[in-house]
Design a protein around this motif. Structure first.
Motif, PDB file in Angstrom:
ATOM      1  N   ALA A 275       0.892  -1.026   0.053  1.00 44.57           N
ATOM      2  CA  ALA A 275      -0.100  -0.271   0.014  1.00 44.57           C
ATOM      3  C   ALA A 275       0.884   1.251   0.103  1.00 44.57           C
ATOM      4  O   ALA A 275       1.823   1.300   0.712  1.00 44.57           O
ATOM      5  CB  ALA A 275      -0.915   0.260   1.077  1.00 44.57           C
ATOM      6  N   THR A 276       0.444   2.165  -0.849  1.00 46.10           N
ATOM      7  CA  THR A 276       1.395   3.589  -1.003  1.00 46.10           C
ATOM      8  C   THR A 276       0.493   4.554  -0.451  1.00 46.10           C
ATOM      9  O   THR A 276      -0.629   4.615  -0.953  1.00 46.10           O
ATOM     10  CB  THR A 276       1.837   3.710  -2.433  1.00 46.10           C
ATOM     11  N   TYR A 277       1.115   5.457   0.256  1.00 42.26           N
ATOM     12  CA  TYR A 277       0.514   6.719   0.689  1.00 42.26           C
ATOM     13  C   TYR A 277       1.518   8.068   0.403  1.00 42.26           C
ATOM     14  O   TYR A 277       2.575   7.877   0.623  1.00 42.26           O
ATOM     15  CB  TYR A 277       0.516   6.598   2.150  1.00 42.26           C
TER      16      TYR A 277
ATOM     17  N   GLN B 295       6.480  -0.947   7.584  1.00 42.27           N
ATOM     18  CA  GLN B 295       6.185   0.481   7.098  1.00 42.27           C
ATOM     19  C   GLN B 295       7.694   0.670   6.726  1.00 42.27           C
ATOM     20  O   GLN B 295       8.674   0.616   7.547  1.00 42.27           O
ATOM     21  CB  GLN B 295       5.448   1.194   8.104  1.00 42.27           C
TER      22      GLN B 295
ATOM     23  N   SER C 126      -2.480   9.036  -8.842  1.00 42.85           N
ATOM     24  CA  SER C 126      -1.422   8.346  -8.216  1.00 42.85           C
ATOM     25  C   SER C 126      -0.273   8.135  -9.342  1.00 42.85           C
ATOM     26  O   SER C 126       0.897   8.431  -8.881  1.00 42.85           O
ATOM     27  CB  SER C 126      -1.914   7.083  -8.099  1.00 42.85           C
TER      28      SER C 126
ATOM     29  N   GLU D 246       0.014  10.998   3.934  1.00 42.29           N
ATOM     30  CA  GLU D 246      -1.116  10.462   4.361  1.00 42.29           C
ATOM     31  C   GLU D 246      -2.380   9.973   3.467  1.00 42.29           C
ATOM     32  O   GLU D 246      -3.288   9.660   4.050  1.00 42.29           O
ATOM     33  CB  GLU D 246      -1.484  11.277   5.761  1.00 42.29           C
ATOM     34  N   LYS D 247      -2.435  10.052   2.270  1.00 43.22           N
ATOM     35  CA  LYS D 247      -3.426   9.850   1.515  1.00 43.22           C
ATOM     36  C   LYS D 247      -3.167   8.671   0.593  1.00 43.22           C
ATOM     37  O   LYS D 247      -2.030   8.673   0.354  1.00 43.22           O
ATOM     38  CB  LYS D 247      -3.690  11.050   0.189  1.00 43.22           C
ATOM     39  N   HIS D 248      -4.282   7.804   0.613  1.00 43.24           N
ATOM     40  CA  HIS D 248      -3.886   6.485   0.189  1.00 43.24           C
ATOM     41  C   HIS D 248      -3.670   6.506  -1.339  1.00 43.24           C
ATOM     42  O   HIS D 248      -4.687   6.880  -1.856  1.00 43.24           O
ATOM     43  CB  HIS D 248      -4.933   5.522   0.436  1.00 43.24           C
TER      44      HIS D 248
ATOM     45  N   SER E 188      -6.406   1.401  -7.393  1.00 44.44           N
ATOM     46  CA  SER E 188      -6.543   2.776  -7.182  1.00 44.44           C
ATOM     47  C   SER E 188      -7.707   3.560  -7.435  1.00 44.44           C
ATOM     48  O   SER E 188      -8.360   3.375  -8.465  1.00 44.44           O
ATOM     49  CB  SER E 188      -5.104   3.677  -7.421  1.00 44.44           C
TER      50      SER E 188
ATOM     51  N   SER F 248      -2.673   0.448  -4.037  1.00 40.21           N
ATOM     52  CA  SER F 248      -2.409  -0.853  -3.358  1.00 40.21           C
ATOM     53  C   SER F 248      -1.923  -1.948  -4.705  1.00 40.21           C
ATOM     54  O   SER F 248      -2.593  -2.048  -5.353  1.00 40.21           O
ATOM     55  CB  SER F 248      -3.140  -1.449  -2.376  1.00 40.21           C
TER      56      SER F 248
END
Length: 171
Positions: free
Chosen positions: A71-73, A153, A109, A76-78, A103, A81
């Motif tokens: 999962a990439t952020y 993480q 993204s 702090e926003k996703h 996504s 994945s």
């Protein structure tokens, strides 16, 4: 040995084996190594278009998981994945598995990933690379019913180096 002792020993083995296999998978997931299928060619943009990941099991027993997710952020926003379906990796070997990226805002993204890939390759800094966080998680249900997850993480830069790794223990 009498008949009751043999039955008791067999019953104990039958009961303990699934727990031992689940426990070994949990321990093995902590040791699992992974990288992009083409060493040195990883980019977040490429990952956002699906692709293959090489999984290396350096342990002398099988490792199984129900789901492997990256999962990439950013800030702090996703962002999305990258997921790999259920897999069992043989002892002391590697396997290549196809993953799928999903996504809700794919074009956004991909735009951020392209800018960060450029920065990680030595280009000008346009976005703060410290805001990119990657969470690698694996779901390994114990006995197939008791949920258990393992997560790690790391920064996007560290993940980029990991996925571009030239050497794995299984090589």
């Amino acid at each position: 040995m009498n008949k009751h002792s043999i039955i008791t020993i067999v019953a104990i083995i039958v009961i303990v084996t699934p727990f031992a296999f689940s426990g070994l998978s949990i321990f093995g997931m902590q040791q699992l190594e992974y990288r992009w299928d083409n060493p040195g060619k990883f980019s977040f943009f490429t990952m956002s278009n699906h692709g293959d990941v090489e999984l290396c099991n350096p342990m002398p027993f099988w490792i199984s998981f129900k789901k492997f997710e990256i999962a990439t952020y950013y800030d702090e926003k996703h962002m999305g994945s990258f997921s790999i379906d259920p897999t069992t990796v043989n002892p002391l070997s590697s396997t290549v598995k196809e993953g799928v990226f999903s996504s809700e805002e794919l074009s956004s993204s991909q735009h951020i990933f392209m800018a960060l890939d450029f920065e990680f390759d030595g280009g000008d800094i346009r976005l703060d690379p410290n805001k990119l966080i990657v969470v690698v998680g694996a779901d390994m249900p114990i006995l197939g019913i008791i949920p258990y997850s393992s997560t790690t993480q790391m920064t996007g830069f560290d993940f980029d180096k990991l996925m571009n790794s030239e050497d794995l223990t299984c090589d």
